[in-house]
Design a protein around this motif. Sequence first.
Motif, PDB file in Angstrom:
ATOM      1  N   PHE A  67       2.291  46.281 -21.669  1.00 29.63           N
ATOM      2  CA  PHE A  67       3.454  46.543 -20.815  1.00 29.63           C
ATOM      3  C   PHE A  67       4.426  47.513 -21.480  1.00 29.63           C
ATOM      4  O   PHE A  67       4.835  48.509 -20.881  1.00 29.63           O
ATOM      5  N   GLY A  68       4.795  47.215 -22.714  1.00 32.74           N
ATOM      6  CA  GLY A  68       5.764  48.063 -23.418  1.00 32.74           C
ATOM      7  C   GLY A  68       5.248  49.476 -23.636  1.00 32.74           C
ATOM      8  O   GLY A  68       5.956  50.455 -23.398  1.00 32.74           O
ATOM      9  N   GLY A  69       4.007  49.568 -24.098  1.00 27.77           N
ATOM     10  CA  GLY A  69       3.416  50.894 -24.309  1.00 27.77           C
ATOM     11  C   GLY A  69       3.238  51.637 -23.000  1.00 27.77           C
ATOM     12  O   GLY A  69       3.482  52.844 -22.918  1.00 27.77           O
ATOM     13  N   GLY A  70       2.834  50.912 -21.962  1.00 23.50           N
ATOM     14  CA  GLY A  70       2.691  51.534 -20.643  1.00 23.50           C
ATOM     15  C   GLY A  70       4.024  52.011 -20.102  1.00 23.50           C
ATOM     16  O   GLY A  70       4.122  53.077 -19.494  1.00 23.50           O
ATOM     17  N   ALA A  71       5.073  51.231 -20.350  1.00 21.86           N
ATOM     18  CA  ALA A  71       6.415  51.620 -19.904  1.00 21.86           C
ATOM     19  C   ALA A  71       6.873  52.892 -20.608  1.00 21.86           C
ATOM     20  O   ALA A  71       7.401  53.806 -19.968  1.00 21.86           O
ATOM     21  N   VAL A  72       6.650  52.960 -21.915  1.00 19.82           N
ATOM     22  CA  VAL A  72       7.032  54.158 -22.667  1.00 19.82           C
ATOM     23  C   VAL A  72       6.263  55.369 -22.142  1.00 19.82           C
ATOM     24  O   VAL A  72       6.837  56.433 -21.886  1.00 19.82           O
ATOM     25  N   ALA A  73       4.966  55.211 -21.965  1.00 17.50           N
ATOM     26  CA  ALA A  73       4.135  56.326 -21.489  1.00 17.50           C
ATOM     27  C   ALA A  73       4.570  56.794 -20.103  1.00 17.50           C
ATOM     28  O   ALA A  73       4.738  57.998 -19.869  1.00 17.50           O
ATOM     29  N   ALA A  74       4.770  55.851 -19.190  1.00 20.20           N
ATOM     30  CA  ALA A  74       5.143  56.209 -17.821  1.00 20.20           C
ATOM     31  C   ALA A  74       6.540  56.824 -17.755  1.00 20.20           C
ATOM     32  O   ALA A  74       6.772  57.777 -17.004  1.00 20.20           O
ATOM     33  N   LYS A  75       7.454  56.292 -18.547  1.00 17.29           N
ATOM     34  CA  LYS A  75       8.830  56.800 -18.537  1.00 17.29           C
ATOM     35  C   LYS A  75       8.890  58.240 -19.065  1.00 17.29           C
ATOM     36  O   LYS A  75       9.548  59.092 -18.475  1.00 17.29           O
ATOM     37  N   ILE A  76       8.184  58.501 -20.163  1.00 19.13           N
ATOM     38  CA  ILE A  76       8.214  59.842 -20.745  1.00 19.13           C
ATOM     39  C   ILE A  76       7.427  60.830 -19.891  1.00 19.13           C
ATOM     40  O   ILE A  76       7.894  61.938 -19.609  1.00 19.13           O
ATOM     41  N   SER A  77       6.237  60.436 -19.462  1.00 16.03           N
ATOM     42  CA  SER A  77       5.365  61.368 -18.736  1.00 16.03           C
ATOM     43  C   SER A  77       5.765  61.541 -17.272  1.00 16.03           C
ATOM     44  O   SER A  77       5.447  62.553 -16.659  1.00 16.03           O
ATOM     45  N   ARG A  78       6.398  60.522 -16.723  1.00 15.08           N
ATOM     46  CA  ARG A  78       6.786  60.483 -15.311  1.00 15.08           C
ATOM     47  C   ARG A  78       5.609  60.350 -14.351  1.00 15.08           C
ATOM     48  O   ARG A  78       5.765  60.555 -13.149  1.00 15.08           O
ATOM     49  N   VAL A  79       4.438  60.035 -14.880  1.00 23.20           N
ATOM     50  CA  VAL A  79       3.275  59.792 -14.022  1.00 23.20           C
ATOM     51  C   VAL A  79       2.693  58.421 -14.358  1.00 23.20           C
ATOM     52  O   VAL A  79       2.644  58.027 -15.526  1.00 23.20           O
ATOM     53  N   PRO A  80       2.246  57.688 -13.354  1.00 24.99           N
ATOM     54  CA  PRO A  80       1.802  56.319 -13.586  1.00 24.99           C
ATOM     55  C   PRO A  80       0.502  56.185 -14.377  1.00 24.99           C
ATOM     56  O   PRO A  80       0.325  55.215 -15.105  1.00 24.99           O
ATOM     57  N   TRP A  81      -0.388  57.136 -14.258  1.00 29.30           N
ATOM     58  CA  TRP A  81      -1.702  56.936 -14.878  1.00 29.30           C
ATOM     59  C   TRP A  81      -1.676  56.958 -16.395  1.00 29.30           C
ATOM     60  O   TRP A  81      -2.604  56.493 -17.040  1.00 29.30           O
ATOM     61  N   THR A  82      -0.603  57.441 -17.002  1.00 28.63           N
ATOM     62  CA  THR A  82      -0.526  57.390 -18.462  1.00 28.63           C
ATOM     63  C   THR A  82      -0.390  55.944 -18.949  1.00 28.63           C
ATOM     64  O   THR A  82      -0.882  55.599 -20.027  1.00 28.63           O
ATOM     65  N   ALA A  83       0.248  55.104 -18.152  1.00 31.15           N
ATOM     66  CA  ALA A  83       0.332  53.683 -18.495  1.00 31.15           C
ATOM     67  C   ALA A  83      -1.061  53.055 -18.468  1.00 31.15           C
ATOM     68  O   ALA A  83      -1.378  52.181 -19.281  1.00 31.15           O
ATOM     69  N   TRP A  84      -1.889  53.512 -17.549  1.00 32.39           N
ATOM     70  CA  TRP A  84      -3.268  53.016 -17.481  1.00 32.39           C
ATOM     71  C   TRP A  84      -4.060  53.405 -18.726  1.00 32.39           C
ATOM     72  O   TRP A  84      -4.910  52.649 -19.201  1.00 32.39           O
ATOM     73  N   ILE A  85      -3.782  54.591 -19.253  1.00 32.38           N
ATOM     74  CA  ILE A  85      -4.462  55.007 -20.484  1.00 32.38           C
ATOM     75  C   ILE A  85      -4.073  54.065 -21.622  1.00 32.38           C
ATOM     76  O   ILE A  85      -4.926  53.631 -22.401  1.00 32.38           O
TER      77      ILE A  85
END
Length: 130
Positions: A67-85
């Motif tokens: 969750f935390g890593g996905g939140a950081v990824a999605a917030k910075i990238s602004r795209v949802p699929w980075t959280a999936w990565i």
Amino acid sequence: MPRIILGTLAGIVAAGLTVFAIESLGHLIFPPPGIDLANPAALATIIDQLPVGALVAVMIAWMAGAFGGGAVAAKISRVPWTAWIVGAFMLAGGAWSMYVIPHPTWMQLALLPATLVPAWLAAQLFARSV
């Protein structure tokens, strides 16, 4: 594209740090018996003797990391699929851990939802369209 790469990498690092912090806290609450934690063979012999709370702490760490890593990824990238990565990295890490150290069946069954559902939730909450 740089935002996506940076976000994904930052999310993976954040996930790893989160897992490390929560698992370390779990070791304080449920101290492992006097064994070398870096020795998978020694861990395999005692995994069945650990209290359920110690194993639950590991699952919480994986969920929080995803969750935390996905939140950081999605917030910075602004795209949802980075959280999936990030969730996929957490899934791969958990699967590797289970391959190296035999875990109870319930943990094996919980791994997939425990890593991907929090990553999905982080994507829904923190990604925004550009």
